[in-house]
Design a protein around this motif. Structure first.
Motif, PDB file in Angstrom:
ATOM      1  N   ASN A 143       0.815  -1.217   0.000  1.00  0.00           N
ATOM      2  CA  ASN A 143       0.000   0.000   0.000  1.00  0.00           C
ATOM      3  C   ASN A 143       0.848   1.265   0.000  1.00  0.00           C
ATOM      4  O   ASN A 143       0.497   2.251  -0.654  1.00  0.00           O
ATOM      5  CB  ASN A 143      -0.937   0.026   1.221  1.00  0.00           C
ATOM      6  N   GLU A 144       1.947   1.238   0.758  1.00  0.00           N
ATOM      7  CA  GLU A 144       2.814   2.410   0.862  1.00  0.00           C
ATOM      8  C   GLU A 144       4.273   1.983   0.887  1.00  0.00           C
ATOM      9  O   GLU A 144       4.603   0.857   1.312  1.00  0.00           O
ATOM     10  CB  GLU A 144       2.516   3.222   2.130  1.00  0.00           C
ATOM     11  N   THR A 168       3.583   4.836  -3.943  1.00  0.00           N
ATOM     12  CA  THR A 168       3.075   5.780  -2.951  1.00  0.00           C
ATOM     13  C   THR A 168       4.157   5.944  -1.888  1.00  0.00           C
ATOM     14  O   THR A 168       4.253   5.156  -0.939  1.00  0.00           O
ATOM     15  CB  THR A 168       1.773   5.265  -2.307  1.00  0.00           C
ATOM     16  N   LYS A 200       6.401   7.744   1.062  1.00  0.00           N
ATOM     17  CA  LYS A 200       6.374   8.657   2.203  1.00  0.00           C
ATOM     18  C   LYS A 200       7.770   8.716   2.814  1.00  0.00           C
ATOM     19  O   LYS A 200       8.341   7.666   3.144  1.00  0.00           O
ATOM     20  CB  LYS A 200       5.355   8.201   3.257  1.00  0.00           C
TER      21      LYS A 200
END
Length: 351
Positions: free
Chosen positions: A151-152, A177, A179
């Motif tokens: 997901n990330e 995605t 971060k």
């Protein structure tokens, strides 16, 4: 009910495991239940750090380096089918763990199979661009293909121009995605009095760890100053040997390692990314010896040298005289960054 988070670092040296320590502590502080999953030395280290937490043994990737650095890429290529098989076994086991332990989220540090399509899954890496010489484009593409299943993607660095990963952790275009969560370190800087002139800090896959250990032990026997030598071998019991000016440990727990690093004038180590994060946090002077054939470490060592932070040399070229170069370098800079784990963990709060 407290939510259970599976945290799974790769067993490739000790860096992936040690940089998960602040994440595990943050999970505990935010009222989650961390369950640790890994294998080999990484699992053994985390069991010592967190004796009360539940642990699970995952299939091993069994990554070993070649004796000659220039054969490393070939050896990894030849071992690829076995590693892919381990990743598939790991994914199958992760699906079973999620079911039997009622896992609510997964944090994988470079374990490609540790994800679940029905559970929020995070992949930690400092390499969005995976350096491998003239095959960098291919290794990067394959890496991205695996990370897309999560997901990330958390990068333990800053997105600012002042960063540690350079081009590895910062790319212009990515389907991921991403971060940036800031550098991760289990250590705190203290104003300790200097007890050691040099601290040697080893880790990393065999046989290169042993090759460097033998070379450095031989070199430092003729060193006039006080040397603390940490082999980075996780064993059931801590062992300490004193030979002349050398104090030799097989391994150290985080608390003792933090004290020792703060009390050492100069650190000699591999420029593994976790080591860079730790030494930057402590603002230490360092001398780096990259693992032969490992493009990532060669790049990081060169980058530290170009920024006048720390010198380095090839493993076969190291002599005690090389340490004199450190007087012309500034030492690693502390990057002040406070990770907002409360915000990062919100992914696991979704129903």
């Amino acid at each position: 009910m407290k939510k259970k988070i599976l945290i799974a670092p790769l067993n490739w040296g000790l860096g992936h495991a040690t940089r998960c320590i602040p994440i595990i502590n943050a999970l505990l502080q935010h009222n989650f239940i961390p369950i640790i999953a890994s294998d080999g030395a990484a699992l053994a280290l985390l069991r010592k750090e967190f004796p009360k937490l539940q642990t699970i043994e995952l299939p091993t990737y069994d990554i070993r380096y070649s004796t000659k650095g220039y054969f490393l890429k070939l050896k990894l290529f030849l071992n690829a089918p076995r590693i892919i098989k381990a990743i598939k076994s790991e994914h199958k086991m992760t699906e079973q763990i999620v079911k039997t332990h009622q896992i609510d989220g997964i944090i994988s540090d470079n374990r490609f199979g540790a994800f679940h399509k029905s559970v929020p899954s995070i992949f930690i890496t400092h390499q969005i661009k995976v350096l491998s010489g003239n095959t960098t484009w291919l290794s990067t593409k394959l890496h991205e293909k695996y990370i897309m299943k999560f997901n990330e993607c958390w990068v333990p660095d800053t997105s600012a121009s002042t960063n540690l990963t350079g081009k590895m952790g910062h790319v212009n275009q990515s389907k991921l995605t991403v971060k940036y969560i800031g550098p991760l370190s289990r250590f705190q800087k203290t104003s300790a009095s200097m007890q050691y002139d040099v601290m040697v800090l080893l880790s990393g896959p065999e046989p290169q760890r042993t090759i460097l250990e033998k070379k450095l032990l031989l070199e430092f026997k003729s060193f006039s100053g006080k040397v603390l030598f940490v082999k980075g071998i996780i064993e059931p019991e801590e062992k300490i040997i004193t030979i002349g000016n050398l104090t030799i440990y097989n391994f150290m727990t985080s608390e003792l390692l933090e004290k020792s690093l703060n009390a050492s004038q100069l650190i000699v180590a591999r420029p593994g990314y976790t080591t860079l994060m730790d030494l930057a946090k402590l603002g230490k002077k360092a001398f780096f010896i990259p693992t032969p054939g490992q493009f990532e470490q060669i790049y990081l060592a060169k980058r530290m040298s170009e920024k006048k932070l720390a010198p380095s040399c090839h493993q076969e070229d190291f002599t005690l005289e090389k340490l004199l170069d450190t007087s012309y370098y500034n030492g690693l800079n502390t990057i002040e960054y406070q990770a907002d784990f409360g915000k990062l963990f919100q992914l696991f709060e979704r129903e």
